[in-house]
Every structure is written in structure tokens, then in C-alpha cells.
Design a protein around this motif. Structure first.
Motif, PDB file in Angstrom:
ATOM      1  N   GLY A  24      -5.831  18.056  17.286  1.00  0.00           N
ATOM      2  CA  GLY A  24      -4.740  17.158  17.090  1.00  0.00           C
ATOM      3  C   GLY A  24      -4.929  16.984  15.074  1.00  0.00           C
ATOM      4  N   ASN A  25      -5.706  17.047  14.670  1.00  0.00           N
ATOM      5  CA  ASN A  25      -5.494  17.302  13.458  1.00  0.00           C
ATOM      6  C   ASN A  25      -5.165  18.362  11.954  1.00  0.00           C
ATOM      7  OD1 ASN A  25      -6.997  14.433  13.636  1.00  0.00           O
ATOM      8  ND2 ASN A  25      -8.441  15.446  12.642  1.00  0.00           N
ATOM      9  N   LEU A  26      -5.105  19.648  13.137  1.00  0.00           N
ATOM     10  CA  LEU A  26      -4.753  20.709  12.906  1.00  0.00           C
ATOM     11  C   LEU A  26      -2.405  20.846  12.247  1.00  0.00           C
ATOM     12  CD1 LEU A  26      -6.000  23.196  14.985  1.00  0.00           C
ATOM     13  CD2 LEU A  26      -7.171  22.760  12.894  1.00  0.00           C
ATOM     14  N   ILE A  27      -2.431  19.671  13.154  1.00  0.00           N
ATOM     15  CA  ILE A  27      -0.653  19.504  12.570  1.00  0.00           C
ATOM     16  C   ILE A  27      -0.414  18.963  11.730  1.00  0.00           C
ATOM     17  CG2 ILE A  27      -0.458  20.147  15.534  1.00  0.00           C
ATOM     18  CD1 ILE A  27       0.242  16.979  15.293  1.00  0.00           C
ATOM     19  N   PHE A  28      -1.813  18.303  11.091  1.00  0.00           N
ATOM     20  CA  PHE A  28      -1.044  17.617   9.411  1.00  0.00           C
ATOM     21  C   PHE A  28      -1.003  18.354   8.144  1.00  0.00           C
ATOM     22  CE2 PHE A  28      -2.969  14.096  12.772  1.00  0.00           C
ATOM     23  CZ  PHE A  28      -1.627  14.096  12.622  1.00  0.00           C
ATOM     24  N   PRO A  29      -2.183  18.984   8.288  1.00  0.00           N
ATOM     25  CA  PRO A  29      -1.973  19.544   6.935  1.00  0.00           C
ATOM     26  C   PRO A  29      -0.833  20.327   6.813  1.00  0.00           C
ATOM     27  CG  PRO A  29      -4.005  19.910   7.588  1.00  0.00           C
ATOM     28  CD  PRO A  29      -3.351  19.028   8.848  1.00  0.00           C
ATOM     29  N   PRO A  30      -0.265  22.137   8.300  1.00  0.00           N
ATOM     30  CA  PRO A  30       1.248  22.698   7.971  1.00  0.00           C
ATOM     31  C   PRO A  30       1.515  21.445   7.936  1.00  0.00           C
ATOM     32  CG  PRO A  30      -0.862  23.230   9.775  1.00  0.00           C
ATOM     33  CD  PRO A  30      -1.373  22.059   9.117  1.00  0.00           C
ATOM     34  N   ALA A  31       2.456  20.593   7.963  1.00  0.00           N
ATOM     35  CA  ALA A  31       3.104  19.825   7.481  1.00  0.00           C
ATOM     36  C   ALA A  31       3.534  19.119   6.194  1.00  0.00           C
ATOM     37  CB  ALA A  31       3.409  18.536   8.514  1.00  0.00           C
TER      38      ALA A  31
END
Length: 452
Positions: A24-31
Motif C-alpha cells: 500500500g505504501n508504494l502508491i504515495f511516492p509516485p503521486a
């Protein structure tokens, strides 16, 4: 006193990394990268501080508290406060936000790219129903299966990400664009707040005991030695997580021109995998993340149910709590990932400052003698201003205080106005503690003179 070898410290560091590294944490840095654009570095500086640095301090704080942070909070603040905070933590990293997010993320990356627009609602309902039925079954019957699958998937996901990152840096998707929205003016503060979304600081208070127990099991028992090992091994986890987050944020920052502005980071990650590796690569990523999210969901539901089974005095069965969490997770995940993140932000904006202050006070506890007045003064004001920031973020009218607070509190507009009140509350508590101590000493001396 027994000392741990370098190999053992590295193994603890890798364990800490695996605990905090969630799909789930993988989605925040790209955004974040896509929105921050040319202001990527200051924005990621703030994100890494709350997303990685503070969770590390959370682990160390638990170590310095002897591993029993609930009793520590009870002694320093109050037992009721400890119960409420821990309950909120398990609700947040459980059925309220983190558990639904696992279902939403795995659907967004794994299934949605292969559906037509009119099929999304039904497809999401069917997928999340199966996802949370499996969560319920696995959490109801805890076994080593989930742990074994998780230990296999983490290296597989890391290997895929390494290949993705090499491809990203070797052949960027496009140029880095100009920053958007609030990232134009206060990128560090916005990145700092976005780090809340990882929920890793909250998780650190819930799972930190596991790390402390692992260290003590190797023969290290002295509190400060445990704290030092937590910090050193935590640096290993911090370096690994930083590399992952920085690479993902760079992927996001270079994606806007090629992929367009996405509504969330899962869309960026899925589209980037498709562009760089084709449909097969996108499918492999989807399968790995779906299984990783499932194991994470099972672990969090089980932890939530175990905590409240004990907290409620066994009045509600473990199985019923697992059922409640799974059903709520299913319902919440179907509001969509973007909406789920939006709903969680005000709650995290209100709760996170309290946990940050609690952890930081624990780190310097010995310098003010662990005075409960310092904790209570600082946490009281932090809670008040955290709630105001949460209400403001939720869109509730706070104009009756905004003008005053914005004028006197630094970074109030960036939801960091709680920092100065936290410091003032701690100072006031310290003064009251000193006055109380001095008064008690005077009374004691007077009593001795009377007796003599």
C-alpha cells in the motif's frame, strides 16, 4: 552483557524493513512526485521525515520505554489516554483505513486496468468480496502460510521494483514538470503531511514490541543497549525504504507528460509498468501486489481482533471481531482508493501530531525527569490544535479561529500549526512541575524543622 553481532543487527534491520514495507505504501511516492514536479527534493524531504524517520524513532521510543509502551503512556499521561490512543491506532491501521486500502490498492493495480469503464463498479465489488472472504478465512485460522507467502513475496516485489527503477532511470518516461497546487509554495510541509498516509508511525507503536522482543531474545536486555540496536538496525531499514521511496517519487515526477495527471499513485504505478514492460509486466506486478496486500490485510485484521479481544475483556469473541473488520474493510474499500485516501487525511492530520509529540517526548524523557505534567501540557495543546487542523482539512468551517491562528502560528496553513503549542505546552508543564517540586521540598524541610 551480551552484545549482538553485526550480522544479527543486519537481520533485525531487514526484519524492520519487512514490517514497514507494505504494498500500500508504494502508491504515495509516485503521486507525490507527480504533484511536486520540480520541487521533488524538498517535498520528499518532508515525506521521508514522517514516512521513515519518525517510525524509526517510534521503535526506539518503545525500546527506551522497556518494550511496554502502554504502561509507559499510562504512567506518564494516564491509563485512559493509553487505552484510547492504542484503540485509535489499531482502528486506523485496521478496519478504518489501512485494511480497506489493501483491497482498494490491489484492485486498482491488478484488476481495474483490464476493465472497461462501465465494468469497474461490478468488478470492484466482486474482487473485494473475494479478497475479504480470503482475509476473513486466513485471519480466522492463523497459520504459518501467510508468513511464508509474505516472506516469499517481499523479495519478489523488491526484485520487480529494482528492475522497474533501473528502467526508469535509464529511460525516463518524460521530463519533470512544474509543481502543482500547494507544492508550489510549501513543498516540504506538504510532503511532511503526506507522510502521514503511510501510517507507519502509528504502526511503529503497535509492532515495536516485536522488534524489542526479537532483540531481547538474542540476549540483550539493558534498555539503552536495546535502544541503540533499534536505532542502528533501523538505519538499515531507513536506507532501504528511502531508496524505494525516492525511486518511486522520481518515477512519478517523470510520468506526467507521458501518462497524464493520475488520480492516485496506483494508477501511475500500473500505467508505468505497462509502458515499460508491456501487459505481461503489468500482470506480474498486479499478481505480486495482490498477494502482498492480502497477507498484509490478514496480519492487520488479526492484530486488530487480538487487541480488542483483550481490551474488551473477552466480551466479544476473536472470530466476531475478525468478521466485523473484514465486512467493514469490504464496504470501505468499495468507495474507491482516491476517496478512501481523501477520507483518511483529516483523521490522520488530527491524530498524527499527538503521536509525533508523544514519541519525541519519550526520546528526551530523561532530560525532564519523565514529568507527567510535561507530557500532559504538551499533548493537551497538541490535541486541540490537531483536531482544529483535522476539521479544517475535512472542509468544516474553522474561519472563526483561522485568522488568529494563521497570524500567530507558523505553518498553520500547512496544518503544522500544532508545533508551537506543543512546545509551549511542554514548557508550561515543565514550569509547573518545577514549582510543584520546589513547593514539596519546602514543605518537607518545614516538616523536618517542626519535628526537630
Amino acid at each position: 552483557m551480551k552484545q549482538m553481532s553485526k550480522t544479527e543487527i543486519v537481520s533485525v534491520g531487514l526484519m524492520m524493513f519487512s514490517i514497514f514495507f507494505g504494498a500500500g505504501n508504494l502508491i504515495f511516492p509516485p503521486a507525490l512526485g507527480q504533484s511536486a514536479g520540480e520541487n521533488l527534493l524538498p517535498a520528499m524531504g518532508g515525506f521521508l521525515l514522517t514516512g521513515i524517520g519518525l517510525p524509526l524513532l517510534g521503535i526506539v521510543a518503545i525500546a527506551l520505554a522497556g518494550g511496554d509502551y502502554v504502561a509507559f503512556m499510562g504512567n506518564r499521561v494516564s491509563k485512559k489516554f493509553a487505552g484510547i490512543i492504542l484503540g485509535l491506532l489499531y482502528l486506523t491501521i485496521g478496519p478504518l483505513f489501512a485494511v480497506p486500502r489493501t483491497g482498494a490498492v490491489s484492485f486498482e493495480i491488478g484488476i481495474r486496468p483490464f476493465l472497461e469503464w462501465e465494468q469497474v463498479t461490478m468488478g470492484q465489488g466482486i474482487y473485494t468480496a473475494v479478497f475479504f472472504l480470503l482475509t476473513f478465512w486466513l485471519a480466522l485460522n492463523p497459520s504459518k502460510l501467510v508468513d511464508r507467502v509474505g516472506k516469499t513475496l517481499t523479495p519478489a516485489l523488491l526484485l520487480f521494483l529494482v528492475v522497474l527503477f533501473v528502467k526508469t532511470f535509464a529511460s525516463p518516461l518524460g521530463p519533470i514538470m512544474e509543481p502543482q497546487g500547494i507544492y508550489q509554495t510549501v513543498p516540504f510541509a506538504q510532503g511532511f503531511q503526506n507522510g502521514y498516509l503511510t501510517m507507519d508511525l502509528l504502526a511503529s507503536l503497535a509492532v515495536g514490541t516485536i522488534v524489542v522482543q526479537a532483540i531481547k531474545a538474542r540476549g540483550v536486555s539493558e534498555t539503552h543497549a536495546v535502544g541503540r540496536i533499534c536505532f542502528v538496525s533501523g538505519l538499515i531499514a531507513v536506507v532501504l525504504m528511502s531508496l524505494v521511496y525516492l525511486s518511486l517519487s522520481y518515477l512519478g515526477a517523470t510520468s506526467a507528460a507521458r501518462l497524464g495527471i493520475a488520480e492516485n499513485g496506483a494508477v501511475i504505478l500500473s500505467k508505468a509498468a505497462q509502458v515499460l514492460f508491456g501487459t505481461l509486466g503489468q500482470s506480474i506486478l498486479a499478481a505480486i501486489i495482490a498477494l502482498a496486500c492480502l497477507t498484509t490485510s490478514c496480519g492487520m485484521v488479526s492484530a486488530f481482533a487480538s487487541h480488542f479481544y483483550e481490551a474488551l475483556g473477552h466480551r466479544v469473541s476473536y472470530g466476531r471481531l475478525v468478521l466485523y473488520a473484514s465486512v467493514f474493510g469490504f464496504a470501505a474499500s468499495n468507495i474507491g482508493l482516491t476517496e478512501l485516501i481523501r477520507v483518511s487525511v483529516p483523521f490522520l492530520v488530527a491524530l498524527y501530531p499527538v503521536i509525533i509529540v508523544l514519541v519525541l517526548l519519550t526520546m528526551v524523557d530523561r532530560f525532564f525527569g519523565g514529568s507527567p505534567m510535561v507530557y500532559r501540557g504538551s499533548l493537551l495543546l497538541t490535541t486541540i490544535f490537531g483536531i482544529v487542523s483535522g476539521l479544517k482539512t475535512a472542509g468544516i468551517d474553522t474561519s472563526f479561529v483561522d485568522d488568529i491562528f494563521a497570524h500567530y502560528l507558523p505553518l498553520y496553513d500547512a496544518n503544522l500549526g500544532w508545533i508551537l503549542p506543543a512546545l509551549l505546552g511542554a514548557a508550561a508543564g515543565g514550569i509547573l512541575a518545577a514549582v510543584h517540586h520546589h513547593g514539596a521540598a519546602v514543605e518537607g524541610n518545614a516538616a523536618q524543622k517542626i519535628e526537630s
